[in-house]
Design a protein around this motif. Structure first.
Motif, PDB file in Angstrom:
ATOM      1  N   LEU A  35       0.829  -1.211   0.000  1.00 37.20           N
ATOM      2  CA  LEU A  35       0.000   0.000   0.000  1.00 37.20           C
ATOM      3  C   LEU A  35       0.861   1.258   0.000  1.00 37.20           C
ATOM      4  O   LEU A  35       0.503   2.259  -0.630  1.00 37.20           O
ATOM      5  N   ALA A  36       2.003   1.220   0.675  1.00 32.82           N
ATOM      6  CA  ALA A  36       2.918   2.364   0.656  1.00 32.82           C
ATOM      7  C   ALA A  36       3.458   2.601  -0.747  1.00 32.82           C
ATOM      8  O   ALA A  36       3.538   3.747  -1.213  1.00 32.82           O
ATOM      9  N   ARG A  37       3.809   1.518  -1.445  1.00 29.87           N
ATOM     10  CA  ARG A  37       4.262   1.661  -2.823  1.00 29.87           C
ATOM     11  C   ARG A  37       3.171   2.263  -3.702  1.00 29.87           C
ATOM     12  O   ARG A  37       3.439   3.099  -4.565  1.00 29.87           O
ATOM     13  N   GLY A  38       1.929   1.863  -3.469  1.00 28.29           N
ATOM     14  CA  GLY A  38       0.814   2.425  -4.231  1.00 28.29           C
ATOM     15  C   GLY A  38       0.607   3.895  -3.939  1.00 28.29           C
ATOM     16  O   GLY A  38       0.352   4.695  -4.849  1.00 28.29           O
ATOM     17  N   ALA A  39       0.712   4.264  -2.670  1.00 26.70           N
ATOM     18  CA  ALA A  39       0.548   5.673  -2.297  1.00 26.70           C
ATOM     19  C   ALA A  39       1.631   6.534  -2.944  1.00 26.70           C
ATOM     20  O   ALA A  39       1.350   7.635  -3.444  1.00 26.70           O
ATOM     21  N   ILE A  40       2.850   6.029  -2.972  1.00 25.39           N
ATOM     22  CA  ILE A  40       3.936   6.770  -3.617  1.00 25.39           C
ATOM     23  C   ILE A  40       3.678   6.888  -5.119  1.00 25.39           C
ATOM     24  O   ILE A  40       3.803   7.966  -5.700  1.00 25.39           O
ATOM     25  N   GLY A  41       3.295   5.792  -5.744  1.00 26.49           N
ATOM     26  CA  GLY A  41       3.051   5.797  -7.187  1.00 26.49           C
ATOM     27  C   GLY A  41       1.914   6.718  -7.591  1.00 26.49           C
ATOM     28  O   GLY A  41       2.058   7.559  -8.490  1.00 26.49           O
ATOM     29  N   PHE A  42       0.766   6.573  -6.907  1.00 30.60           N
ATOM     30  CA  PHE A  42      -0.373   7.429  -7.240  1.00 30.60           C
ATOM     31  C   PHE A  42      -0.082   8.882  -6.874  1.00 30.60           C
ATOM     32  O   PHE A  42      -0.498   9.802  -7.577  1.00 30.60           O
ATOM     33  N   GLY A  43       0.644   9.102  -5.780  1.00 33.23           N
ATOM     34  CA  GLY A  43       1.014  10.468  -5.400  1.00 33.23           C
ATOM     35  C   GLY A  43       1.891  11.132  -6.443  1.00 33.23           C
ATOM     36  O   GLY A  43       1.711  12.318  -6.758  1.00 33.23           O
ATOM     37  N   LEU A  44       2.833  10.374  -6.994  1.00 30.15           N
ATOM     38  CA  LEU A  44       3.697  10.929  -8.041  1.00 30.15           C
ATOM     39  C   LEU A  44       2.906  11.284  -9.299  1.00 30.15           C
ATOM     40  O   LEU A  44       3.125  12.340  -9.898  1.00 30.15           O
ATOM     41  N   ILE A  45       1.992  10.412  -9.686  1.00 35.90           N
ATOM     42  CA  ILE A  45       1.200  10.695 -10.893  1.00 35.90           C
ATOM     43  C   ILE A  45       0.295  11.898 -10.670  1.00 35.90           C
ATOM     44  O   ILE A  45       0.268  12.842 -11.473  1.00 35.90           O
ATOM     45  N   ILE A  46      -0.451  11.892  -9.582  1.00 37.97           N
ATOM     46  CA  ILE A  46      -1.389  12.989  -9.302  1.00 37.97           C
ATOM     47  C   ILE A  46      -0.635  14.291  -9.081  1.00 37.97           C
ATOM     48  O   ILE A  46      -1.008  15.346  -9.613  1.00 37.97           O
ATOM     49  N   GLY A  47       0.455  14.227  -8.326  1.00 35.93           N
ATOM     50  CA  GLY A  47       1.240  15.429  -8.055  1.00 35.93           C
ATOM     51  C   GLY A  47       1.848  16.029  -9.309  1.00 35.93           C
ATOM     52  O   GLY A  47       1.850  17.250  -9.498  1.00 35.93           O
ATOM     53  N   SER A  48       2.367  15.174 -10.185  1.00 37.03           N
ATOM     54  CA  SER A  48       3.003  15.704 -11.392  1.00 37.03           C
ATOM     55  C   SER A  48       1.986  16.379 -12.307  1.00 37.03           C
ATOM     56  O   SER A  48       2.294  17.401 -12.922  1.00 37.03           O
ATOM     57  N   ILE A  49       0.777  15.856 -12.371  1.00 35.29           N
ATOM     58  CA  ILE A  49      -0.261  16.479 -13.213  1.00 35.29           C
ATOM     59  C   ILE A  49      -0.807  17.735 -12.546  1.00 35.29           C
ATOM     60  O   ILE A  49      -1.018  18.757 -13.193  1.00 35.29           O
ATOM     61  N   ALA A  50      -1.012  17.670 -11.228  1.00 32.65           N
ATOM     62  CA  ALA A  50      -1.597  18.816 -10.519  1.00 32.65           C
ATOM     63  C   ALA A  50      -0.648  20.009 -10.461  1.00 32.65           C
ATOM     64  O   ALA A  50      -1.093  21.153 -10.400  1.00 32.65           O
TER      65      ALA A  50
END
Length: 125
Positions: A35-50
């Motif tokens: 779940l930590a790996r998922g949070a990092i991955g989704f955070g990177l995608i969402i953060g880079s677009i936002a």
């Protein structure tokens, strides 16, 4: 006189022993770690677009880093989550070319050791 080469042909390296269990290519050691790996991955995608309107298109360079956290793509991460959760709980049984998933027997569950009777106190086992 005709000579025949009696040397044994070269054999390929030994294949690893097949345990009957499918390979766990995407699973993590634990659910919290996955779940930590998922949070990092989704955070990177969402953060880079936002952050594109604030910091410009250079922030999109962070999105490919999510592939490292996901070990591929978001779908790979979700497959790994299912594998991590079901590890040791399900086993595949194949009979006459038909494979089914069944609940693993407690005695063969390597992650939790041999089966124990819950009614019998530990001292009398």
């Amino acid at each position: 006189m005709n000579t025949v080469n009696l040397v044994k042909p070269a054999q390929s390296e030994k294949a690893p022993a097949q345990s009957g269990a499918p390979a766990m290519n995407f699973a993590s050691k634990s659910v919290p770690r996955h779940l930590a790996r998922g949070a990092i991955g989704f955070g990177l995608i969402i953060g880079s677009i936002a952050l594109v309107p604030v910091a410009g298109p250079a922030t999109l360079l962070a999105a490919p880093l999510a592939l490292i956290a996901f070990r591929g793509c978001p779908t790979c991460w979700m497959v790994g989550l299912a594998q991590t959760i079901s590890r040791g709980r399900l086993e595949r049984q194949c009979v006459d070319g038909v494979c089914t998933l069944t609940k693993a027997h407690p005695a063969t569950d390597a992650a939790h050791g041999p089966a124990a009777d819950s009614d019998v106190p530990a001292a009398s086992r």
